[in-house]
Design an enzyme around this catalytic site. Structure first.
Site, PDB file in Angstrom:
ATOM      1  N   CYS A  13       0.818  -1.223   0.000  1.00 20.37           N
ATOM      2  CA  CYS A  13       0.000   0.000   0.000  1.00 20.37           C
ATOM      3  C   CYS A  13       0.848   1.268   0.000  1.00 20.37           C
ATOM      4  CB  CYS A  13      -0.944  -0.002   1.200  1.00 20.37           C
ATOM      5  SG  CYS A  13      -0.153  -0.378   2.780  1.00 20.37           S
ATOM      6  N   HIS A  55      -2.745   6.629   4.543  1.00 21.11           N
ATOM      7  CA  HIS A  55      -1.293   6.717   4.755  1.00 21.11           C
ATOM      8  C   HIS A  55      -0.794   8.076   4.272  1.00 21.11           C
ATOM      9  CE1 HIS A  55      -1.370   2.635   5.856  1.00 21.11           C
ATOM     10  NE2 HIS A  55      -0.757   2.067   4.831  1.00 21.11           N
TER      11      HIS A  55
END
Length: 340
Positions: A130, A242
């Site tokens: 990711c 994130h």
């Protein structure tokens, strides 16, 4: 006519998101199967607004006659069932780390290297980590302009990257902290509520963690093997999204306005950089969105041809489920899969 699609690990956070995105993007589906472990068999799960699927047992599922298997059930599960599905003629898009660095398995971000899909000789395509995905989407247009030779990245990664258990631990610890109860640790090595943990995945012999190693080797495999990457990966008390502080050093002179134009025109990137209060995107604003958002774009005066910026993205969507679905879409667009 559509395709027959099986989602492996359908009851997990990423599996559920894959089902949601398939419905949202109207992927051409004739038949859909939700697969999970025997303990979930028979339970129901939503697919879109109107359809409910019954979970089927992965261990006894017959993959013959299915076109795609979108897998997100953990590396140990993919190690067993991804090859079985591939041998049965399915195109497997695997969201785990198990196949990523195998030389004959493409590691793909469709906005960056869709041409690599033509090399899927084993019928398996790997979905990158990711934190890597959102970074390379932002790096691609800058690399084409200035030829990046070095990347320094510090990540601020949500607990959702550790799945539902990670998010539950943040919630429970936060609640316990606020009402004066004792803190219980389970998924993380230190308290995550009101704290940052500079440790994701296992430590390696050189002092880096495996998460940091993944960002290095995956960026090279996807974007350019000559790019040097050093990463520091940190878990932060955020549920989804994130953040990454990225500095690049390039071979060619950096032009800030050219960089802005390239990022504005890049697939999968939204540039929002106002140089004022609130003129940037944070994790909470990126949650539920598809893009890699770039803000705080500026010249780094400490190195020749340096550029620094901030990048955020939803780790469950672009960082996992969306990229998986986009890989399948790109296979269809390039006529690389035939309907059974």
């Amino acid at each position: 006519m559509g395709y027959r699609v099986a989602v492996m690990g359908a009851t997990g956070a990423v599996g559920r998101e894959i089902l949601k995105i398939l419905a949202e993007r109207d992927f051409p589906i004739d038949d859909i199967a939700a697969l999970a472990s025997p303990r979930s068999t028979g339970k129901e799960i939503s697919f879109g607004d109107k359809k409910v699927l019954k979970i089927q047992n992965l261990e006894t599922f017959d993959f013959k006659g299915w076109d795609f298997v979108l897998a997100s059930a953990g590396a140990s599960v993919s190690a067993i069932y991804a090859p079985k599905a591939a041998e049965a003629g399915c195109i497997v898009v695997d969201n785990t780390s198990y196949f990523r660095m195998e030389p004959d398995v493409p590691l793909v971000v469709p906005e960056v290297n869709p041409e690599a899909l033509k090399k899927a000789k084993r019928n398996i395509i790997a979905n990158p980590n990711c934190s890597t995905i959102q970074m390379v989407v932002a790096l691609k247009p800058l690399h084409e302009l200035f030829k990046i030779k070095r990347v320094v990245v510090s990540t601020y990664q949500a607990t959702g990257g550790a799945g539902k258990k990670g998010m539950d631990e943040l919630f429970n610890q936060t609640k316990a902290s606020l009402i004066g109860e004792s803190i219980t640790r389970g998924n993380f090595t230190k308290q995550i509520a009101f704290n940052c943990i500079p440790h994701i995945d296992k430590f390696m012999d050189d002092g880096f963690t495996k998460e940091e190693w993944k960002m290095t080797v995956e960026t090279r495999k996807i974007l350019d093997p000559d790019i040097a990457v050093v990463a520091t990966c940190v878990r932060v008390p955020v549920f989804i999204g994130h953040g990454e502080a990225i500095t690049i050093e390039c071979e060619r002179p950096v032009d800030l306005e050219k960089a802005r134009k390239a990022l504005r025109n890049a697939d999968g990137v939204i540039l929002y950089d106002e140089r004022q209060d609130e003129g940037y995107v944070t994790q909470i604003e990126a949650a539920g969105e598809d893009a890699s958002y770039v803000s705080r774009l500026r010249v780094d005066p400490t190195v020749p041809n340096g550029l620094a910026f901030w990048c955020v993205s939803d780790n469950l969507r672009k960082g996992a489920a969306l990229n998986t679905v986009q890989i399948a879409e790109s296979m269809v667009e390039q006529n690389l899969v035939s309907k059974k």
